[in-house]
Write an enzyme that holds these catalytic residues in place. Structure first.
Site, PDB file in Angstrom:
ATOM      1  NE  ARG A  51      28.563  44.246  35.228  1.00  0.00           N
ATOM      2  CZ  ARG A  51      27.477  44.466  34.576  1.00  0.00           C
ATOM      3  NH1 ARG A  51      27.108  46.026  34.554  1.00  0.00           N
ATOM      4  NH2 ARG A  51      26.664  43.575  33.887  1.00  0.00           N
ATOM      5  N   GLY A  52      30.366  44.033  32.130  1.00  0.00           N
ATOM      6  CA  GLY A  52      29.406  43.857  30.846  1.00  0.00           C
ATOM      7  C   GLY A  52      30.526  43.867  29.568  1.00  0.00           C
ATOM      8  CB  ALA A  53      30.243  41.728  26.493  1.00  0.00           C
ATOM      9  NE  ARG A  94      35.166  39.411  34.299  1.00  0.00           N
ATOM     10  CZ  ARG A  94      33.782  39.472  34.396  1.00  0.00           C
ATOM     11  NH1 ARG A  94      33.427  40.705  34.157  1.00  0.00           N
ATOM     12  NH2 ARG A  94      33.026  38.479  34.754  1.00  0.00           N
ATOM     13  CD  GLN A 199      27.114  40.934  38.071  1.00  0.00           C
ATOM     14  OE1 GLN A 199      26.282  40.330  39.039  1.00  0.00           O
ATOM     15  NE2 GLN A 199      28.171  40.470  37.595  1.00  0.00           N
ATOM     16  CG  ASP A 240      29.406  37.893  29.076  1.00  0.00           C
ATOM     17  OD1 ASP A 240      28.559  38.008  29.208  1.00  0.00           O
ATOM     18  OD2 ASP A 240      30.454  38.913  29.002  1.00  0.00           O
ATOM     19  CG  ASN A 250      24.332  36.510  29.709  1.00  0.00           C
ATOM     20  OD1 ASN A 250      25.025  37.498  29.582  1.00  0.00           O
ATOM     21  ND2 ASN A 250      23.054  36.810  30.172  1.00  0.00           N
ATOM     22  CE  LYS A 251      27.422  37.526  35.545  1.00  0.00           C
ATOM     23  NZ  LYS A 251      29.073  37.067  35.622  1.00  0.00           N
TER      24      LYS A 251
HETATM   25  O1  MRU Z   1      30.371  39.525  35.004  1.00  0.00           O
HETATM   26  P1  MRU Z   1      29.523  40.521  34.081  1.00  0.00           P
HETATM   27  O2  MRU Z   1      28.860  41.509  35.025  1.00  0.00           O
HETATM   28  O3  MRU Z   1      30.664  41.144  33.367  1.00  0.00           O
HETATM   29  O4  MRU Z   1      28.616  39.859  33.168  1.00  0.00           O
HETATM   30  C1  MRU Z   1      27.838  40.680  32.412  1.00  0.00           C
HETATM   31  C2  MRU Z   1      26.899  39.896  31.637  1.00  0.00           C
HETATM   32  O5  MRU Z   1      26.733  38.674  31.622  1.00  0.00           O
HETATM   33  C3  MRU Z   1      26.015  40.646  30.449  1.00  0.00           C
HETATM   34  O6  MRU Z   1      24.866  39.924  30.507  1.00  0.00           O
HETATM   35  C4  MRU Z   1      26.839  40.533  29.098  1.00  0.00           C
HETATM   36  O7  MRU Z   1      28.213  41.058  29.420  1.00  0.00           O
HETATM   37  C5  MRU Z   1      26.191  41.321  28.297  1.00  0.00           C
HETATM   38  S1  MRU Z   1      26.447  42.909  28.875  1.00  0.00           S
HETATM   39  C6  MRU Z   1      25.539  44.172  27.492  1.00  0.00           C
END
Ligand code: MRU
Length: 353
Positions: A51-53, A94, A199, A240, A250-251
């Protein structure tokens, strides 16, 4: 200068399989998965094993490269049809992170440029490796640019996880923090736990501990308390998807932090590669927001917390309006307001000499 050890990789391409560090098992177990079926890589993305963009984009690109290797088709056109099916399957994992779709578009373009299935299979793997390299290189530049914004002795609040687990090699927001520490700036980190999937608690705290950077875990709803009592010097998060006007997804909970930061006169920074910016969207209202299963809210890691049968809502992201963002740190430089012109300038072709 401090030595910070960031030598773990969330995603690796092994030629005939993809290796993932299963992030759902962290922090207590470091388990690597080796997947040979692209559908398993897609499931791993859905389930947040990766996970993470940027990491999603890399894993998604390798999933397509993997899937293509096994396509049996009677004709080049049948091959392309199956390849498009694989790309759509990976795209359906996603919806929010722009990086995944930017990567899949690149793979489509590459596939259109070759004609034999063999050549396409080879060039897709090569392009996926290139995407991985470029996303990794971008994090080094983001970290370097962003570190200039962070002053010695600061306490920096961050949300979700944005370290090398989310964005190899250095991370985005966390990469900026690591770089500032490497520059000898004695930084302290406040990390929000990031409900529902934690996370922050599970992954950011693991990454901080591995790096030897002092961090304190707080519950999401304590952020206002720490800001109001003068314990936060800046907030920095990843993203994201960023719309052309600077509105940033973002999250879930990021918007709340941005509003609190404004109320308390604290700078609020976003750190993300250019591959997160979606110039086709005028504003954040157009960013698709992933809705996840309500069971992630009604329980934690399989333990039920709420009465059976109740309703729960689980948006995974929110959008922070651009006016709350002090600056956006990208691999192509730091963008300031007005974002509409600043972001557009990042994508302007450099004229030939
Ligand atoms: O649901 P996730 O854990 O994939 O969400 C990730 C985030 O919100 C991060 O802040 C974003 O992807 C940037 S990662 C460098």
């Amino acid at each position: 200068v401090r030595f910070i050890n960031l030598n773990y990789q969330p995603v690796a391409w092994l030629g005939d399989r993809v290796r993932l560090l299963d992030q759902t098992r962290l922090p207590h177990e470091e388990v690597y998965l080796e997947l040979t079926d692209y559908r398993d890589v897609a499931s791993a993305i859905k389930e947040l094993k990766v996970r993470g963009a940027p990491a999603i984009a890399i894993a998604g690109a390798y999933a397509v490269a993997l899937g293509t290797r096994h396509v049996q088709a009677p004709s080049p056109s049948a091959f392309l049809e199956k390849l498009n099916g694989i790309i759509s399957y990976v795209a359906a994992t996603r919806p929010t992170a722009r990086n995944l779709f930017a990567a899949l578009e690149r793979l489509k373009t590459v596939a259109a440029g070759d004609n034999s299935p063999d050549a396409i299979t080879k060039s897709l793997a090569a392009e996926a490796i290139k995407i991985h390299r470029e996303e990794s290189a971008a994090t080094a530049r983001i970290s370097r640019y962003g570190a200039g914004l962070i002053k010695a002795g600061w306490t920096v609040l961050t949300h979700c996880d944005t370290g090398p687990l989310a964005a190899p090699d250095y991370g985005t927001a966390l990469g900026v923090i690591f770089k500032a520490c490497q520059q000898g700036k004695n930084i302290e980190v406040l990390a929000t736990e990031t409900r529902p999937l934690l996370q922050g608690a599970r992954l950011t705290m693991w990454e901080l501990q591995k790096a030897g950077v002092p961090g304190t875990l707080i519950i999401d709803s304590a952020a206002g308390y720490f800001m109001k009592t003068g314990k936060v010097d800046c907030v920095i998060t990843g993203s994201d998807r960023i719309a052309a006007n600077g509105d940033t997804a973002n999250k879930i909970g990021t918007y709340t932090l941005a509003v609190l930061a404004r109320e308390n006169n604290i700078p609020f920074y976003i750190a993300a590669p250019a591959s997160t910016i979606d110039m086709s969207l005028k504003s954040g209202a157009q960013i698709p927001i992933e809705e996840r299963d309500p069971s992630e809210v009604t329980g934690i890691q399989g333990v039920s917390l709420a009465p059976e049968g109740i309703a729960a809502a689980n948006p995974a992201f929110d959008v922070t309006p651009h006016q709350y963002i002090t600056a956006i740190v990208t691999d192509k430089g730091i963008v300031q307001k007005p974002y509409t012109t600043g972001l557009k300038a990042l994508f302007r072709e450099v004229p030939a000499q």
